[in-house]
Enzyme design. Structure first.
Site, mmCIF file in Angstrom:
data_model
loop_
_atom_site.group_PDB
_atom_site.id
_atom_site.type_symbol
_atom_site.label_atom_id
_atom_site.label_comp_id
_atom_site.label_asym_id
_atom_site.label_seq_id
_atom_site.Cartn_x
_atom_site.Cartn_y
_atom_site.Cartn_z
ATOM 1 N N ALA A 13 0.830 -1.205 0.000
ATOM 2 C CA ALA A 13 0.000 0.000 0.000
ATOM 3 C C ALA A 13 0.870 1.263 0.000
ATOM 4 O O ALA A 13 1.964 1.276 -0.567
ATOM 5 C CB ALA A 13 -0.973 -0.037 1.177
ATOM 6 N N SER A 14 0.395 2.316 0.663
ATOM 7 C CA SER A 14 1.037 3.623 0.547
ATOM 8 C C SER A 14 2.389 3.721 1.231
ATOM 9 O O SER A 14 3.058 4.761 1.140
ATOM 10 C CB SER A 14 0.102 4.697 1.106
ATOM 11 O OG SER A 14 -1.078 4.768 0.339
ATOM 12 N N THR A 15 2.815 2.665 1.938
ATOM 13 C CA THR A 15 4.129 2.716 2.598
ATOM 14 C C THR A 15 5.266 2.819 1.591
ATOM 15 O O THR A 15 6.381 3.197 1.969
ATOM 16 C CB THR A 15 4.343 1.473 3.481
ATOM 17 O OG1 THR A 15 4.298 0.295 2.672
ATOM 18 C CG2 THR A 15 3.260 1.383 4.558
ATOM 19 N N VAL A 16 4.995 2.499 0.309
ATOM 20 C CA VAL A 16 6.063 2.550 -0.701
ATOM 21 C C VAL A 16 6.126 3.896 -1.407
ATOM 22 O O VAL A 16 7.010 4.118 -2.239
ATOM 23 C CB VAL A 16 5.886 1.420 -1.739
ATOM 24 C CG1 VAL A 16 5.939 0.067 -1.070
ATOM 25 C CG2 VAL A 16 4.589 1.583 -2.519
#
Length: 627
Positions: free
Chosen positions: A330-333
């Site tokens: 998800a948005s952690t990357v």
């Protein structure tokens, strides 16, 4: 009437015949004696050493002696795996007059089960009657005392002690520490193939999972031997020589047991995984997967009922979610993709775009939505990380293309093993054109690239991989591999393991790392729009992070996601990555909560509690942690 004449005896002929027969008999006797003497000479002189060795082989036996397994300690000296005495009830069959009656009486005293009796009778088959056979293992203190009172009624029955592995913290460390269990046929075959079977001649257990398995060679030690004299029935008469075994090494882990126990208490009742590491060294301070199970169940042989319970559990406790669980990152990357976009020149620190809540590309009818229905308005690269703007990264992914994304994210360790010292690890999926063709027999479409820009689509990663990638970002491209082992303890000194590193990521401008990290700092500290600002309000330390909310299924174009109406197992996974202090990071962490909802509202508060505990609440004397 004719006259009979008496024949005259030929004494000379008779004497010659007797002489010949005597000579022949003497020759036969002489030859026979010669053969006997020759054989005696061969046996007693020529082949003396050979037959002496065979004789000693029948009289003298060499018996292997198992070494004591090395202890496992945490970074503060707390024992995590030890060897404790366990008591077993043994019977020497030939010393028992009425075996059936003895078993009946013992059943009344010690409540022996039918399985105990059945296993005992099975073990008797093929066993010499003068050797002890266990009828019940793991006697508790009460059972030992009960038998001691009646022992004089049971000749040939005794309680004996041996050392067995014990894990005082039970389920808190199972997925990191692992466990030992009985050597089976597969283990024996592997030992034979590696030429180590002789070293396990007297050993019953072997490491099956986790650290116990990975460092089996260090922990096991070297077998010893005792030379004994036996009689013609195989009974030991005396010990002639003894070569003591070499105990296994005591190893020290990077794990902080107090931190591990605290994390376990936070995740009670949830399906989750947490990784806490030191970014500069890769040291794994905590690795916890929930639900877990008690590894002591396996040490003496887990019952069929208990094992079926673990297999059928909906929480899948046998899976190490921290290293084997595969989730959309998800948005952690997004901070990682920001660095790639800056390096490729597709965006600059001044690049802006207007987010109106929806994104589309030419010649494709599908529209991708932002998590915020009305969008975030005008954003640049830093703000897009702070507010977790999907539209900015949809557009960046479109410009980068899947080939560049695959190559650059592979550099961050996605789609590959991290190199952690555990055998139980998955490599995840870093999608590419070739991967899709091989797995779905379909070509890669441009629409497949867009969700990859926010860590979704075909992309899956383990929590450990996400944490490793964030550490690379923190270290400005330097790759330090995660490591659970801290060192080997000899007396009071610890021989530390060296850092494990890999080829770093080279960049054109080192400031690109700082820009992405500044965006992560804004996630926590920007009090206007940082997505995790509420969870970290008022912290006495500085930190940075990034939340993520991973969808479990695709929502149709004309539908809205409603957690209340979605089945529990299809609800979003909550993810949070972070580190602290911001200026000089001591710890980094990754948290994944299955089906918990939004990352900023569910995973970030747990991250706050972990950091509060680490920097403020831990006891001064950590080594006094009670199991």
């Amino acid at each position: 009437m004719p006259i009979k004449r008496q024949t005259i005896r030929d004494h000379t002929a008779e004497a010659n015949l007797f002489a010949r027969r005597t000579i022949i008999a003497l020759l036969v006797i002489g030859v026979t004696l010669g053969v006997i003497v020759s054989n005696l000479y061969s046996l007693q002189i020529t082949q003396h050493e050979d037959y002496q060795t065979r004789s000693n082989g029948n009289r003298i036996k060499v018996l292997p002696v198992a070494p004591n397994r090395g202890l496992v300690l945490d970074r503060n000296g707390v024992i995590l795996a030890e060897n404790i005495p366990v008591f077993s009830l043994d019977i020497i069959p030939e010393e028992v007059d009425d075996l059936d009656a003895t078993l009946t009486e013992l059943t009344h005293i010690l409540s022996l089960s039918e399985d105990d009796i059945s296993d005992f009778r099975q073990a008797l088959k093929g066993q010499r009657r003068f050797k002890p056979v266990s009828i019940k293992t793991r006697l508790n203190q009460q059972q030992v005392a009960q038998f001691a009172v009646h022992q004089h009624h049971f000749p040939g029955v005794s309680v004996n002690a041996r050392l067995a592995r014990y894990y005082p913290y039970g389920s808190a460390l199972t997925h990191a520490l692992g466990y030992v269990a009985r050597i089976n046929k597969r283990d024996l075959q592997k030992l034979q193939e590696s030429g180590q079977d002789a070293n396990y001649a007297a050993t019953h257990d072997i490491g099956k999972q986790g650290i116990e398995r990975f460092y089996e060679t260090r922990l096991h030690g070297s077998v010893g031997y005792q030379q004994v004299e036996v009689n013609n029935q195989g009974r030991i008469l005396r010990t002639l020589d003894f070569q003591p075994p070499t105990p296994g090494d005591d190893i020290v882990l990077n794990i902080d047991i107090e931190l591990q126990l605290y994390i376990q208490s936070l995740l009670e009742g949830q399906r989750a995984a947490v990784i806490v590491t030191e970014p500069k060294t890769g040291a794994v301070l905590a690795l916890y997967s929930n639900p877990s199970y008690d590894p002591n169940l396996f040490v003496h042989g887990i019952s069929s009922k208990d094992y079926r319970g673990l297999l059928s559990s909906g929480g899948r406790p046998l899976i190490n979610r921290a290293t084997q669980g595969q989730y959309a990152p998800a948005s952690t990357v997004k901070p990682l993709l920001a660095v790639v976009g800056l390096e490729q020149g597709l965006i600059t620190p001044e690049t802006t775009m207007t987010d109106r809540g929806r994104y589309s590309i030419p010649n494709v009818s599908h529209t991708w939505r932002d998590w915020k229905k009305w969008g975030h308005g005008k954003v640049d690269v830093v703000k897009s990380i702070e507010v977790s703007c999907n539209i900015f990264f949809y557009d960046l992914a479109y410009k980068l293309g899947i080939d560049t994304i695959n190559a650059s994210m592979s550099e961050f360790g996605f789609g590959d093993y991290t190199g952690i010292d555990l055998a139980e690890e998955s490599d995840g999926i870093m999608p590419s054109r070739g991967w899709k063709r091989a797995n779905t027999n379909e070509p890669w479409y441009i629409g497949d690239t867009i969700p990859v820009g926010i860590g979704q689509g075909f992309w899956t990663a383990t929590p450990l991989q996400v944490n490793h990638a964030i550490n690379i970002l923190i270290n400005h491209g330097q790759k330090v591999l995660p490591q659970i082992l801290r060192g080997v303890k000899h007396n009071d000194e610890i021989s530390l393991e060296g850092l494990k590193t890999a080829r770093p990521i080279a960049v054109n401008d080192d400031k690109n790392w700082d820009l992405a990290l500044r965006g992560m700092r804004g996630v926590v500290n920007n009090q206007e729009h940082g997505t995790a600002r509420l969870a970290f309000k008022g912290t006495p330390y500085s930190s940075a992070g990034k939340s993520g909310t991973a969808q479990r299924f695709t929502v149709a174009q004309d539908e809205e996601y409603d957690a209340e109406t979605v089945s529990a197992h299809l609800r979003d996974n909550a993810i949070y990555v972070g580190f602290a202090p911001y200026e000089s990071p001591e710890i980094s962490f990754t948290i994944v909560l299955e089906n918990a909802g939004g990352g900023s509202s569910n995973a970030a508060p747990i991250a706050r509690q972990i950091m509060d505990f680490y920097f403020r609440d831990r006891t001064p004397d950590i080594a006094q942690v009670e199991p």
